[in-house]
Design an enzyme around this catalytic site. Structure first.
Site, PDB file in Angstrom:
ATOM      1  N   ASP A   1     109.918  32.233  25.102  1.00 44.38           N
ATOM      2  CA  ASP A   1     109.324  33.514  25.454  1.00 44.38           C
ATOM      3  C   ASP A   1     109.979  33.985  26.760  1.00 44.38           C
ATOM      4  O   ASP A   1     110.616  33.206  27.474  1.00 44.38           O
ATOM      5  CB  ASP A   1     107.800  33.397  25.583  1.00 44.38           C
TER       6      ASP A   1
ATOM      7  N   GLU B   1      99.735  42.070  27.474  1.00 44.48           N
ATOM      8  CA  GLU B   1      99.750  40.797  28.204  1.00 44.48           C
ATOM      9  C   GLU B   1      99.275  40.889  29.647  1.00 44.48           C
ATOM     10  O   GLU B   1      99.557  41.841  30.342  1.00 44.48           O
ATOM     11  CB  GLU B   1     101.192  40.308  28.330  1.00 44.48           C
TER      12      GLU B   1
END
Ligand code: BGC
Ligand code: BGC
Length: 571
Positions: free
Chosen positions: A270, A466
């Site tokens: 990620d 996020e």
């Protein structure tokens, strides 16, 4: 496998290491691939082709084509893989079909629908030249304070498992070794491995403290099915399990995922996730590759990461066997996409994006995602011929109904022009009311010239993604006096129907009590007509669709989290 072996035999070390690194379009130009033979490019949530976040389909096709052309002509001549976050449809591209966020799809409890959504998303990605999406998210959110809760389908591992299979199949189609996927399919990514939804306090990128038995039973539920269905990629989670970051967890990535579970595709990192490991920086991290990561997401750090990985390989701090295994896994995915064929099939047909039949699937999904939590005196569906006031801060707001990961990363700073194929909930309801012989006005402040029979009040959360979406508790924080608005309407004898737009169930007692009807609409995306199909009866007195959605998460009876007392249980 034989073809990959032959190809690897003529690759230099630099060419091999290039396959292990992925850069973001905001930090690399196609010409850079001549010197740095990277294997993959991504376009993250922020930024678009040539600096234009709103680029159209043809521009995406051109950008991907330029990267691909340079990669084909230089080094070992291996085309790049191009990945994006098509997490609720190809949601970064104005004009593409936008689906409800996963929480709404969980409410639909309909794996067959999920498979069709995967197929539509793949066709639209492929239509814009792209061959890889970072979806499905297989998180099983436990604490809804987590700002990414809406990216999870449900709190129920069994539903996650069914959807893991369905979305993977829809995106990729069935996998047959040796036969490339057709051009209307793309590679999928099961993410974020593992227990991203199990962190303490629902903290984004936090630590999931639990036994292996719980990890397997709850948080890994989707992965077994995704792997069995042939998912081509798995993304490591930013989060930790019992204090160890997934990006550096050799046991989980190598022994469990690749070993015990038999995953033979690629493990992608990620966004600079490797840089969070002890002793690592975004530009230097042997630990992550040694742990089993095959493709490092180094969006802006790719150059440093390439140089340091080359040093590690020469010094032996990363064994060549590990490098070869990682390269093979990346090439396997490329082979499965047909990218290693002498004349690879062409993706990139703008006519496939945002088509009427695709939009119809989104509209169906919206209708099926709605959950009716209260309906006193059968106020819903709205009768034909009714005079309807549509009000509240979300009545005519595409950003609120679409949420994060829509055109922009956080889903903020968009305008109506970013949704050329959509209709807001309010406008869609107004149109349906008029079609049924009634009258409708949209007034955000709730003021109407003539007294309506009924008011639809659309309100909820502002968009977030996020970490920015993490909250301290589950209390709904009103934006603009929603409770007072409903109280005013009720005082005039007007029935109030609340449509709640949110990325998670929230504690909204006053507003639920004050409303005659309350609908959880989640983050439905751009096809507001799906809401109208269920809320508004046609001239014959029946709506186009009935309510069929059921709660994917319990609805809290107080603001505490994790939920101990539900007002309504999981449906
Ligand atoms: C997110 C991933 C996403 C990646 C690329 C990360 O910050 O956690 O879900 O796929 O960025 O945009
Ligand atoms: C990117 C996202 C990414 C995030 C991580 C943003 O700038 O556009 O894709 O997930 O950074 O911090």
């Amino acid at each position: 496998e034989g073809r990959i072996t032959t190809l690897m035999q003529r690759m230099t070390l630099r060419q091999k290491l290039g396959q292990l690194i992925q850069a973001d379009i905001t930090a690399i130009k196609p010409a850079d691939l001549k010197r740095y033979p990277l294997g993959s490019i991504l376009a993250g949530g922020n930024g678009g082709p040539y600096g234009n976040e709103r680029a159209d389909t043809a521009t995406w096709v051109r950008l991907v084509g330029e990267f691909r052309a340079v990669s084909r002509r230089s080094g070992a001549g291996i085309p790049i893989l191009f990945g994006v976050d098509a997490v609720h449809g190809h949601s970064n591209l104005p004009g593409a079909t936008i689906f409800p966020h996963n929480i709404g799809l969980g409410a639909a409890h309909d794996p067959e629908l999920i498979q069709r959504i995967g197929a539509v998303t793949a066709a639209e990605l492929s239509g814009s030249g792209i061959d890889w999406t970072f979806a499905p998210t297989l998180a099983v959110p436990q604490d809804l304070r987590w700002g990414r809760s809406y990216e999870g389908y449900s709190a129920q591992p069994s539903l996650i498992a069914a959807y893991a299979r369905a979305l993977t199949l829809g995106l990729q189609g069935p996998i047959t070794a040796g036969t490339p996927l057709p051009a209307n399919k793309v590679a999928a990514t099961a993410k974020h491995f593992v227990a991203d939804g199990g962190t303490e306090g629902g903290k984004d990128q936090g630590d999931a403290r639990m036994s292996e038995a719980e990890l397997v039973a709850v948080h890994a539920a989707g992965y077994a099915l995704a792997v069995e269905t042939g998912v081509l990629a798995v993304m490591a989670s930013f989060s930790s399990w019992n204090g160890v970051k997934a990006h550096g967890n050799r046991y989980l990535l190598t022994d469990v995922l690749k070993g015990r579970m038999g995953f033979d595709g690629l493990v992608v990192g990620d966004w600079n996730g490797h840089g969070q490991l002890p002793g690592c920086t975004p530009t230097d991290c042997a630990l992550t590759i040694n742990a089993g990561l095959d493709l490092v997401m180094a969006p802006d750090s790719w150059k440093g990461m390439f140089d340091s990985t080359l040093r590690h390989a020469r010094r032996g701090t990363i064994p060549i066997t590990r490098i070869d295994d990682a390269v093979r896994r990346v090439l396997r995915v490329k082979a499965q996409l047909g990218l290693l064929d002498p004349a690879p099939m062409e993706r990139g047909d703008p006519a496939r994006v945002g088509t009427p039949d695709h939009l119809a699937v989104a509209r169906e999904a919206v209708a099926k995602s709605l959950v009716l939590l209260k309906n006193n005196d059968g106020v819903l569906p709205i009768r034909p011929g009714a005079r309807v006031l549509i009000t509240g801060p979300g009545a005519d707001d595409m950003a609120m109904q679409s949420g994060g990961w829509t055109v922009t990363w956080q889903g903020t700073d968009t305008t109506a022009a970013d949704f050329p194929k959509g209709q807001t909930v309010g406008r869609a309801i107004a149109a349906a009311v008029r079609d049924a012989g009634g009258e409708a006005v949209i007034a955000a402040d709730g003021a109407a010239a003539a007294k309506p029979d009924v008011a639809i009040v659309v309100f909820g959360e502002q968009p977030y993604a996020e970490f920015q979406g993490d909250v301290p508790d589950l209390a709904f924080r009103p934006l603009a006096g929603e409770a007072e608005l409903i109280a005013r309407l009720k005082a005039q004898g007007i029935k109030a129907i609340s449509v709640f737009l949110s990325g998670r169930p929230l504690f909204v007692p006053k507003l639920i009590n004050a409303s005659d009807a309350f609908v959880a609409a989640w983050l439905p995306g751009s096809q507001g007509q799906g809401v109208a199909d269920v809320l508004v009866a046609r001239r014959d007195g029946t709506p186009a669709r009935d309510f069929t959605g059921r709660l994917p998460f319990a609805w809290p009876a107080d603001a505490r989290s994790p939920i101990t007392a539900p007002l309504w249980p999981v449906g």
